[in-house]
Every structure is written in structure tokens, then in C-alpha cells.
Design a protein around this motif. Sequence first.
Motif, PDB file in Angstrom:
ATOM      1  N   LEU A 271      22.301 -52.490  32.957  1.00 58.46           N
ATOM      2  CA  LEU A 271      22.710 -51.670  34.095  1.00 58.46           C
ATOM      3  C   LEU A 271      23.758 -50.644  33.675  1.00 58.46           C
ATOM      4  N   LEU A 272      24.731 -51.100  32.893  1.00 59.20           N
ATOM      5  CA  LEU A 272      25.806 -50.199  32.460  1.00 59.20           C
ATOM      6  C   LEU A 272      25.268 -49.119  31.525  1.00 59.20           C
ATOM      7  N   GLN A 273      24.329 -49.506  30.641  1.00 54.42           N
ATOM      8  CA  GLN A 273      23.749 -48.515  29.726  1.00 54.42           C
ATOM      9  C   GLN A 273      22.907 -47.498  30.491  1.00 54.42           C
ATOM     10  N   ALA A 274      22.205 -47.954  31.522  1.00 57.71           N
ATOM     11  CA  ALA A 274      21.418 -47.033  32.344  1.00 57.71           C
ATOM     12  C   ALA A 274      22.323 -46.033  33.048  1.00 57.71           C
ATOM     13  N   LEU A 275      23.481 -46.502  33.515  1.00 65.76           N
ATOM     14  CA  LEU A 275      24.451 -45.593  34.129  1.00 65.76           C
ATOM     15  C   LEU A 275      24.963 -44.589  33.093  1.00 65.76           C
ATOM     16  N   ALA A 276      25.209 -45.058  31.879  1.00 64.07           N
ATOM     17  CA  ALA A 276      25.683 -44.174  30.811  1.00 64.07           C
ATOM     18  C   ALA A 276      24.643 -43.112  30.478  1.00 64.07           C
ATOM     19  N   ASP A 277      23.361 -43.495  30.471  1.00 64.97           N
ATOM     20  CA  ASP A 277      22.297 -42.536  30.200  1.00 64.97           C
ATOM     21  C   ASP A 277      22.244 -41.461  31.284  1.00 64.97           C
ATOM     22  N   ALA A 278      22.383 -41.884  32.539  1.00 63.74           N
ATOM     23  CA  ALA A 278      22.392 -40.931  33.652  1.00 63.74           C
ATOM     24  C   ALA A 278      23.625 -40.038  33.579  1.00 63.74           C
ATOM     25  N   THR A 279      24.733 -40.613  33.109  1.00 56.74           N
ATOM     26  CA  THR A 279      25.976 -39.849  32.982  1.00 56.74           C
ATOM     27  C   THR A 279      25.842 -38.740  31.949  1.00 56.74           C
ATOM     28  N   SER A 280      25.152 -39.024  30.848  1.00 56.94           N
ATOM     29  CA  SER A 280      24.975 -38.006  29.809  1.00 56.94           C
ATOM     30  C   SER A 280      24.192 -36.817  30.344  1.00 56.94           C
ATOM     31  N   VAL A 281      23.170 -37.083  31.146  1.00 62.64           N
ATOM     32  CA  VAL A 281      22.387 -36.006  31.756  1.00 62.64           C
ATOM     33  C   VAL A 281      23.260 -35.202  32.712  1.00 62.64           C
ATOM     34  N   ALA A 282      24.058 -35.914  33.513  1.00 61.56           N
ATOM     35  CA  ALA A 282      24.935 -35.240  34.476  1.00 61.56           C
ATOM     36  C   ALA A 282      25.944 -34.351  33.765  1.00 61.56           C
ATOM     37  N   MET A 283      26.499 -34.831  32.652  1.00 58.47           N
ATOM     38  CA  MET A 283      27.481 -34.039  31.910  1.00 58.47           C
ATOM     39  C   MET A 283      26.842 -32.788  31.309  1.00 58.47           C
ATOM     40  N   GLU A 284      25.616 -32.913  30.843  1.00 60.79           N
ATOM     41  CA  GLU A 284      24.901 -31.745  30.325  1.00 60.79           C
ATOM     42  C   GLU A 284      24.632 -30.750  31.450  1.00 60.79           C
ATOM     43  N   ASN A 285      24.258 -31.264  32.620  1.00 59.90           N
ATOM     44  CA  ASN A 285      24.009 -30.395  33.768  1.00 59.90           C
ATOM     45  C   ASN A 285      25.278 -29.656  34.193  1.00 59.90           C
ATOM     46  N   VAL A 286      26.401 -30.369  34.162  1.00 57.37           N
ATOM     47  CA  VAL A 286      27.683 -29.748  34.506  1.00 57.37           C
ATOM     48  C   VAL A 286      27.998 -28.616  33.542  1.00 57.37           C
TER      49      VAL A 286
END
Length: 208
Positions: free
Chosen positions: A162-177
Motif C-alpha cells: 500500500l505504501l509503495q503504491a502511494l509512493a508510485d502515485a506520488t512520483s507521478v504527481a510530482m512530475e505533473n507538478v
Amino acid sequence: MESSSTSATDAGDQNDEFTDADYMRGMERLMRAVQELSLARSLPDVQRIVRTSARELTGCDGATFVLRDHGKCFYADEDAIAPLWKGSRFPMEICISGWAMLNRDAAVIRDIYQDQRIPHEAYRPTFVKSLVMVPIRKLDPIGAIGNYWAHERQPSEQEVSLLQALADATSVAMENVAVYSELEQRVRDRTSALEQANEEIQQVSITD
């Protein structure tokens, strides 16, 4: 009275176990976090979403959001029952978040005082006894997310996933930002150029 005390202890042990129901709740929270991250337009927005979501995913006692910053681990944000390391920087080579980034893998630690990767002196003033640290973007880590518990326990594979899945989504969000910020800057630059050109045209008109 003795049987009642035993039951309470058993219940405590059972509550500490990450059940299938906990995993389903965690998945629902993860889906909500992914939706929130898709709308984030700044790094502070991402940090706020991640620090809260990371803690709620597993019901842990604390969570941190760590950024890779020129060879150091910058503890940018946290959500915890007591202060951890927000605002601090540590060399990657002596920090467990640095280990997760350098090795591109999760660190799962039942007892932090039995693990040589942990800088014990930095942890003694805190409540932390057990932890999970996952990298943000495994291919080329740009940060890490940590979950911490105030009592010794073995984090489950489901919690780590679960935590790794959140981290993966976070990386996409940071790239989008980053892309969004670049586009905003281009718009500002273009607007400024147009305003300057308009002023020059007006001055020429007045002169004529």
C-alpha cells in the motif's frame, strides 16, 4: 478479573494485526489519495496529501515525506503523534530513507535498535520502534515515504505494498507538478512579453 485482563491483551494483539478488512480500508484510502494527488498543483499540496494518506493507509503512529536533495535526505513534512525530523537534512549514506533511495527498495524493520542501517542516536529522542520506508519512484528515486510505529511490530507485506503504491502515485504527481509549474512560467513569460510589446506599440503610436 484475570480472564478479563487476558482477553484485553489478546484483543490488543489482534488489533495490532493488519487484517484483510484493514487492507480493504487501506485500498479505499489509497484510491482517494490518488484522486487527490491528480489535482495537486504544487509540491506543498503533494506533501500535505502524502503525509496524511501515508499514516491513514496503515494506521501507523507517524509518517514522513522525504525529498532527495543534493546527496542528502530532506525531511520535508510529517504527520505523527510526536515530532520526528521535519526540516532536518541527513547524508543519504547514514539515513534509512537514503538507503531506500540508493537501493531502490523498501526497508522493513521490526526493531530499529537491532538494525545497523539505522542511526540509533537520531531515533532515541523519538517514539519510533518499527518502520517501513519506501522509495518514491524505484527506477530513479526522488524521495521516500516512511511509516513509523511506537511499539515493536512486523509490518506486513500488504502494508508495504500500500505504501509503495502511494509512493508510485506520488512520483507521478510530482512530475505533473513540475510540468504544470513549467507551463505556468511559460504563460507568465509570454504574458510579460505581450505586455511589453503592447507598451512599445502604444509609445510608438503616441510618438507618431
